[in-house]
Design an enzyme around this catalytic site. Sequence first.
Site, short mmCIF file in Angstrom:
data_model
loop_
_atom_site.label_atom_id
_atom_site.label_comp_id
_atom_site.label_asym_id
_atom_site.label_seq_id
_atom_site.Cartn_x
_atom_site.Cartn_y
_atom_site.Cartn_z
N ARG A 36 75.85 39.16 6.91
CA ARG A 36 76.78 38.34 5.98
C ARG A 36 75.73 36.72 5.86
NH1 ARG A 36 82.94 37.66 8.19
NH2 ARG A 36 84.06 38.89 6.55
N LYS A 193 100.80 51.78 7.25
CA LYS A 193 101.45 51.91 6.78
C LYS A 193 101.69 51.02 5.41
CE LYS A 193 103.84 49.99 11.24
NZ LYS A 193 103.91 48.73 11.99
#
Length: 392
Positions: A36, A193
Amino acid sequence: MAWKTLDDMDLKGKRVLVRVDINVPMENGEVTDATRIERIVPTVDHIQHAGGTVILMAHYGRPKGKVVPEMSLEHIAGTVAEVLGWPIVWANSDYRDAVKELENDEILLLENLRFNPGEETNDEGFAKRLASLADIYVNDAFSAAHRAHASTEAIAHLLPSCAGRLMQEELSALENALETPKRPVTAVVGGAKVSTKLELLGNLVSKVDNLVIGGGMANTFLAAQGMDVGKSLCEHDLADTAREIMAKAKAAGCAILLPSDVVVAREFKAGAAHEVVAASDCPADAMILDAGPRAVEAINAALGESQTLVWNGPLGAFEIEPFDRATNAAAAEAARLSKAGKLTSVAGGGDTVAALNKAGAADDFTYISTAGGAFLEWLEGKDLPGVAALKG
Ligand code: ADP
Ligand code: MG
C-alpha cells in the site's frame, strides 16, 4: 473525466495535503507487507518533483475517535520514509507547528486521522483544521472513498481538489469496465453467498451482457429453479430473490450463465473424493464445491466473445484442491485473452484477488483492484462519497 488530476494542478511552491491508504499489516512492530505504501509513490514523487510539499494524511486501524498508542502512524513512519525515498517528519496533533518547520524535500506525515472523532463523523471543523495546513487537496485513497469522512469528503469542498495517480488509475479502470465499456461485457460473480452480493447482482444485470454466476451462490440459483442441491451451501430463503434477479436480467437482455455441470464431494476438505455430475444431479448426501468442465467451457466461450470482463468472487471453494480448478481455468483464459489484447479485464474482492494470484493469472489482468469494500460498492452502482466530492 469529471474529476481533476495532478496534471491540472499548479503544484510549485504549494503545500499539498494527500489522503492515502497506508493501512499496512504489521506484526511485532514490523510492517509485513508494504504494497500500500509502494502504490502511493507515483503521486508523492510527482508532487515533490513539481516543487510542491507533500503532507500525508491517513488512518490506521479502528481507534474509534480515541488515541490508541499502538495505532499511531509513528510506528510506520520509518517504513514510509524507506519506501518513498523522501525524508519523513511525523506530526502528532501540533500539525501547524510541524508544517512551519518543514525543510526542503521533507514530507509531513500526520498522526492517525481516526484518533480524532471528527474524522469519521465528516466534521466540518476538523476538515477546516486539516484544510488550513495546505493549498491543495489530493485524494489517492480509492479504498477509503466509500466512506464520507472529513479527510475524504468534507475537505474536498474546502480546497482545490484532484485525484492522485492511484485514484486516477482505479477510476479509469472501473469506468472502462462498466460506465463506458467495449461490449459485449461479461461479469463473473462468485463467492459464498447471494445475501452479501444482492445489490451487486441487481446492478450488474442492468449493465452487462452476460452474467456468469458461480461459487456457492450459484447453488441458490439452481435451487430456485427447482434443482436439488443436496448438502450444498445454499440460501433457500432467497429463492424468490434469485428468481427476481433472473427476471430482471431477462428484461434487461442480460444472459445469465449458471453451471451446467458441477463438482461434488461429501467432505469439505483438500483432496476429498469427488465426482462431476450434471447440475441437476447433485446426490442428496453431497455438496457442490466447484463448477464442472462443461461449465468452464461455456464460461471461457463467453469470455472469448467478450471485450470486457468484470470479476468478483471465485467459482468454487478455491482454497482447497481440487476445488480450485474452475476458478484457475477461467482465470487462465481471462489472463490469456487480456495479454493478447482481446479483453479488458478488471477484478477485485479480497478472496478474488487471492484466487487470481493463486491461479498465477493476476499479473495479466488489465487491472486488479485492491480496494475491497469500495470496489464492491462501486459494482453495486453506488456513488462513492470520496469520488463524488472530487467531482463537485
Ligand atoms: P470476495 O472476497 O472476492 O468478494 P467472497 O468472500 O464472496 O469473495 O467468496 C469467497 C468464498 O466463497 C471463498 O471462501 C470460497 O471458498 C467460497 N466458495 C466458493 N464456492 C463455494 C462453494 N461451492 N461452496 C462453499 N463455499 C464456496
Ligand atoms: Mg471475501
